[in-house]
Design a protein around this motif. Structure first.
Motif, PDB file in Angstrom:
ATOM      1  N   GLY A  10       0.853  -1.191   0.000  1.00  0.00           N
ATOM      2  CA  GLY A  10       0.000   0.000   0.000  1.00  0.00           C
ATOM      3  C   GLY A  10       0.888   1.241   0.000  1.00  0.00           C
ATOM      4  O   GLY A  10       2.113   1.143  -0.144  1.00  0.00           O
ATOM      5  N   PRO A  11       0.283   2.434   0.190  1.00  0.00           N
ATOM      6  CA  PRO A  11       1.084   3.666   0.195  1.00  0.00           C
ATOM      7  C   PRO A  11       2.297   3.592   1.131  1.00  0.00           C
ATOM      8  O   PRO A  11       3.381   4.060   0.777  1.00  0.00           O
ATOM      9  CB  PRO A  11       0.076   4.721   0.671  1.00  0.00           C
ATOM     10  CG  PRO A  11      -1.242   4.195   0.190  1.00  0.00           C
ATOM     11  CD  PRO A  11      -1.162   2.707   0.304  1.00  0.00           C
ATOM     12  N   VAL A  30       6.438  -7.880  -0.594  1.00  0.00           N
ATOM     13  CA  VAL A  30       5.437  -8.951  -0.580  1.00  0.00           C
ATOM     14  C   VAL A  30       4.041  -8.347  -0.403  1.00  0.00           C
ATOM     15  O   VAL A  30       3.768  -7.670   0.589  1.00  0.00           O
ATOM     16  CB  VAL A  30       5.747  -9.946   0.568  1.00  0.00           C
ATOM     17  CG1 VAL A  30       4.652 -11.001   0.668  1.00  0.00           C
ATOM     18  CG2 VAL A  30       7.090 -10.615   0.339  1.00  0.00           C
ATOM     19  N   LYS A 254     -11.013  14.687   5.864  1.00  0.00           N
ATOM     20  CA  LYS A 254     -10.202  15.219   4.748  1.00  0.00           C
ATOM     21  C   LYS A 254     -10.715  14.680   3.406  1.00  0.00           C
ATOM     22  O   LYS A 254     -10.979  15.444   2.480  1.00  0.00           O
ATOM     23  CB  LYS A 254      -8.734  14.860   4.960  1.00  0.00           C
ATOM     24  CG  LYS A 254      -7.849  15.316   3.809  1.00  0.00           C
ATOM     25  CD  LYS A 254      -6.391  14.986   4.042  1.00  0.00           C
ATOM     26  CE  LYS A 254      -5.618  15.106   2.734  1.00  0.00           C
ATOM     27  NZ  LYS A 254      -4.186  14.970   2.886  1.00  0.00           N
TER      28      LYS A 254
HETATM   29  C1  LIG Z   1     -12.956   5.620   1.618  1.00  0.00           C
HETATM   30  C2  LIG Z   1     -11.552   6.079   1.865  1.00  0.00           C
HETATM   31  C3  LIG Z   1     -11.078   7.167   1.150  1.00  0.00           C
HETATM   32  C4  LIG Z   1      -9.781   7.645   1.392  1.00  0.00           C
HETATM   33  N1  LIG Z   1      -9.355   8.735   0.687  1.00  0.00           N
HETATM   34  C5  LIG Z   1      -8.131   9.239   0.948  1.00  0.00           C
HETATM   35  C6  LIG Z   1      -7.667  10.402   0.262  1.00  0.00           C
HETATM   36  O1  LIG Z   1      -8.342  10.945  -0.624  1.00  0.00           O
HETATM   37  N2  LIG Z   1      -6.443  10.903   0.610  1.00  0.00           N
HETATM   38  C7  LIG Z   1      -5.665  10.309   1.567  1.00  0.00           C
HETATM   39  O2  LIG Z   1      -4.574  10.808   1.845  1.00  0.00           O
HETATM   40  N3  LIG Z   1      -6.070   9.185   2.212  1.00  0.00           N
HETATM   41  C8  LIG Z   1      -7.278   8.644   1.933  1.00  0.00           C
HETATM   42  N4  LIG Z   1      -7.692   7.507   2.588  1.00  0.00           N
HETATM   43  C9  LIG Z   1      -6.760   6.901   3.564  1.00  0.00           C
HETATM   44  C10 LIG Z   1      -5.726   6.007   2.847  1.00  0.00           C
HETATM   45  O3  LIG Z   1      -6.418   4.948   2.225  1.00  0.00           O
HETATM   46  C11 LIG Z   1      -4.688   5.506   3.861  1.00  0.00           C
HETATM   47  O4  LIG Z   1      -3.995   6.622   4.386  1.00  0.00           O
HETATM   48  C12 LIG Z   1      -3.655   4.608   3.201  1.00  0.00           C
HETATM   49  O5  LIG Z   1      -4.282   3.589   2.441  1.00  0.00           O
HETATM   50  C13 LIG Z   1      -2.748   3.953   4.259  1.00  0.00           C
HETATM   51  O6  LIG Z   1      -1.743   3.234   3.584  1.00  0.00           O
HETATM   52  P1  LIG Z   1      -1.140   1.855   4.139  1.00  0.00           P
HETATM   53  O7  LIG Z   1      -0.120   1.423   3.150  1.00  0.00           O
HETATM   54  O8  LIG Z   1      -0.726   2.047   5.539  1.00  0.00           O
HETATM   55  O9  LIG Z   1      -2.354   0.822   4.164  1.00  0.00           O
HETATM   56  P2  LIG Z   1      -3.175   0.099   2.995  1.00  0.00           P
HETATM   57  O10 LIG Z   1      -3.553   1.085   1.936  1.00  0.00           O
HETATM   58  O11 LIG Z   1      -4.250  -0.630   3.693  1.00  0.00           O
HETATM   59  O12 LIG Z   1      -2.149  -0.950   2.359  1.00  0.00           O
HETATM   60  C14 LIG Z   1      -1.737  -2.113   3.031  1.00  0.00           C
HETATM   61  C15 LIG Z   1      -1.362  -3.172   2.000  1.00  0.00           C
HETATM   62  O13 LIG Z   1      -0.797  -4.297   2.672  1.00  0.00           O
HETATM   63  C16 LIG Z   1      -1.324  -5.491   2.123  1.00  0.00           C
HETATM   64  N5  LIG Z   1      -1.241  -6.533   3.153  1.00  0.00           N
HETATM   65  C17 LIG Z   1      -1.923  -6.596   4.324  1.00  0.00           C
HETATM   66  N6  LIG Z   1      -1.530  -7.678   5.031  1.00  0.00           N
HETATM   67  C18 LIG Z   1      -0.589  -8.314   4.287  1.00  0.00           C
HETATM   68  C19 LIG Z   1       0.185  -9.492   4.473  1.00  0.00           C
HETATM   69  N7  LIG Z   1       0.087 -10.223   5.560  1.00  0.00           N
HETATM   70  N8  LIG Z   1       1.065  -9.855   3.495  1.00  0.00           N
HETATM   71  C20 LIG Z   1       1.187  -9.115   2.365  1.00  0.00           C
HETATM   72  N9  LIG Z   1       0.467  -7.984   2.136  1.00  0.00           N
HETATM   73  C21 LIG Z   1      -0.395  -7.593   3.085  1.00  0.00           C
HETATM   74  C22 LIG Z   1      -2.758  -5.130   1.739  1.00  0.00           C
HETATM   75  O14 LIG Z   1      -3.266  -6.032   0.761  1.00  0.00           O
HETATM   76  C23 LIG Z   1      -2.546  -3.702   1.201  1.00  0.00           C
HETATM   77  O15 LIG Z   1      -2.219  -3.734  -0.170  1.00  0.00           O
HETATM   78  C24 LIG Z   1      -8.958   7.011   2.355  1.00  0.00           C
HETATM   79  C25 LIG Z   1      -9.441   5.890   3.046  1.00  0.00           C
HETATM   80  C26 LIG Z   1     -10.714   5.423   2.817  1.00  0.00           C
HETATM   81  C27 LIG Z   1     -11.216   4.241   3.579  1.00  0.00           C
END
Ligand SMILES: Cc1cc2nc3c(=O)[nH]c(=O)nc-3n(C[C@H](O)[C@H](O)[C@H](O)COP(=O)(O)OP(=O)(O)OC[C@H]3O[C@@H](n4cnc5c(N)ncnc54)[C@H](O)[C@@H]3O)c2cc1C
Ligand code: SF4
Ligand code: SF4
Ligand code: SF4
Length: 409
Positions: A10-11, A30, A254
């Motif tokens: 993810g991000p 991964v 936001k």
């Molecule tokens: C409806 C909605 C709208 C949003 N709009 C915005 C916006 O406009 N602007 C903004 O800044 N933020 C927005 N957000 C927030 C944004 O989605 C989060 O800030 C961001 O996704 C966090 O990134 P992350 O990588 O921590 O988590 P995630 O995006 O959840 O990524 C985690 C990744 O890890 C993978 N993963 C999980 N467990 C495992 C494992 N065991 N093995 C391998 N892979 C795994 C998942 O499949 C996923 O691809 C929004 C959220 C929602 C719910």
């Protein structure tokens, strides 16, 4: 060369991985899903007229960059099956599931056209996910049944369909691990009084983002028509003792304010009521959104939590709420209701987390510590606490910096 395992594409994981390769480290990334991008794969750019700094393109751009990065090994449809600590770092066993389509796929979509399965058995990656390689769902595909269908393989111009693809177990040695398993959006239907799951035109913000990302405009699920009067409701699932999510999800004000602005950009005639308790627009002054709303005759900001959504007249939705003055109950009809959901952490209490020595707090968020980092385990992203893409990226770069130092020490 230093090798770092990044769990989660993810991000957070993408930014950490890019930052690590920029520092000369090798990365094994991964991701359990078929494509990179995490939640951002499903999200829409909110800047139709001008950039609104929603951060969605930042995440998708990182995904596009990392797939072309020679120092990064990308493992999709993969999960870490076992981790073992040794003197030089970690020995990691990764289970890679087959996608039955190779990297030769050019994304032409011909396979989908000829697939005879209702609802299809071969798919493009979700939303804006990267890379754009297609994949076959074995549980639906007729090749793995009696008929031994091969229609997609026969039509594919690059011979990218590979029915011989198999589960692979691979082992990698790494000196550090970045844990970025992210979040899950709260299921809007847990708020039963607001009609989710029973009334078709009550949708979650995730649904709204998906529809906009795929079609470029919002339509009502019931009849495919563009809604002219929309209610956006905040704090869905978050700050709820009943659902056990007592915290503020921090990013939903936001994205919902920017989403509301986008809806007016796509159709200036839309009437929009924005129901909220507190307006937390993070680093941006909330006065800007308030002023934007004030400047528009068709937008109302209503500081109250709606009590119910029920069927209205002629297929519309009736929203009941206590008035802002707290003196009476208002009843207003809408074409569409959008429930702005918050988040729950994902994976912080998993067996994998435990095997890395990560523990979860009482809300389920992962707890990082200096002691953990001294053992080469770094956590970043929304699995630590609610954060938007911008904060996620900043903190992932910091984690990558510490990981690259720790790993080379
Ligand atoms: C409806 C909605 C709208 C949003 N709009 C915005 C916006 O406009 N602007 C903004 O800044 N933020 C927005 N957000 C927030 C944004 O989605 C989060 O800030 C961001 O996704 C966090 O990134 P992350 O990588 O921590 O988590 P995630 O995006 O959840 O990524 C985690 C990744 O890890 C993978 N993963 C999980 N467990 C495992 C494992 N065991 N093995 C391998 N892979 C795994 C998942 O499949 C996923 O691809 C929004 C959220 C929602 C719910
Ligand atoms: S027909 Fe082949 S190249 Fe085209 S999308 Fe399908 S798998 Fe990819
Ligand atoms: S083999 Fe047949 S059923 Fe399976 S994905 Fe290809 S076209 Fe669809
Ligand atoms: S960010 Fe806004 S909508 Fe989300 S929980 Fe906090 S106050 Fe509610």
């Amino acid at each position: 060369m230093t090798e770092v395992l990044v769990i989660g594409g993810g991000p957070a994981g993408l930014t950490a991985a890019k930052s690590l390769v920029d520092r000369g480290a090798g990365v094994v990334l991964v991701e359990k899903k078929v494509s990179l991008g995490g939640m951002a794969r499903e999200l829409t750019c909110k800047g139709l007229v001008e950039c609104r700094n929603c951060g969605v393109c930042f995440a998708i751009d990182r995904a596009g960059e990392i797939v072309r990065e020679p120092l990064a090994e990308i493992m999709l449809l993969s999960e870490v099956a076992a981790v073992q600590k040794d003197d030089s770092g970690y020995s990691v066993r990764i289970k890679n599931s087959p996608r039955y389509v190779t990297d030769d796929c050019i994304g032409c979509g011909k396979c989908v056209e000829v697939c005879p399965v209702e609802g299809k058995a071969v798919f493009p990656p979700t939303g804006s996910g990267q890379p754009r390689t297609y994949w076959i769902d074995r549980s639906r595909c007729l090749h793995f049944r009696k008929t031994r269908c091969e229609k997609c393989a026969l039509v594919c111009p690059t011979k990218a369909v590979d029915f011989e693809d198999r589960v692979r177990n691979v082992t990698r040695k790494v000196s550090a691990v970045v844990f970025a398993t992210g979040m899950e959006p709260i299921d809007a239907c847990e708020m039963t009084r607001l009609g989710c799951g029973t009334l078709k035109d009550v949708i979650s913000s995730v649904d709204a983002e998906r529809i906009l990302n795929q079609r470029g405009r919002l339509v009502r699920p019931s009849d495919g028509k563009p809604p002219k009067k929309i209610a956006v409701m905040q704090c869905i699932g978050s700050r709820s003792v009943k659902l056990g999510v007592e915290y503020c999800s921090k990013f939903c004000c936001k994205y919902a304010t920017k989403l509301s602005q986008l809806l007016l950009d796509t159709d200036p005639e839309v009437n929009l009521d924005f129901y909220f308790m507190d307006l937390r627009t993070l680093y941006e002054p909330q006065d800007e959104f308030k002023q934007w709303a004030k400047d528009r005759k068709t937008v109302r900001l209503l500081r109250t939590m709606p009590a119910s959504v029920s069927p209205g007249k002629e297929g519309r939705l009736l929203v009941r709420a206590v008035s802002e003055t707290d003196l009476d109950i208002t009843e207003t009809e809408y074409d569409l209701v959008i429930l702005s959901v918050g988040m729950k952490p994902a994976g912080a209490a998993s067996e994998l987390a435990k095997s890395l020595g990560i523990s979860a707090d009482e809300m389920g968020f992962a707890k990082g510590s200096e002691e953990l980092e001294s053992r080469g385990v770094f956590i970043c992203g929304a699995v630590i606490e609610p954060m938007d893409i911008e904060e996620t990226a900043v903190r992932a770069i910091a984690a990558a910096s510490r990981a690259s130092k720790g790993a080379s020490a």
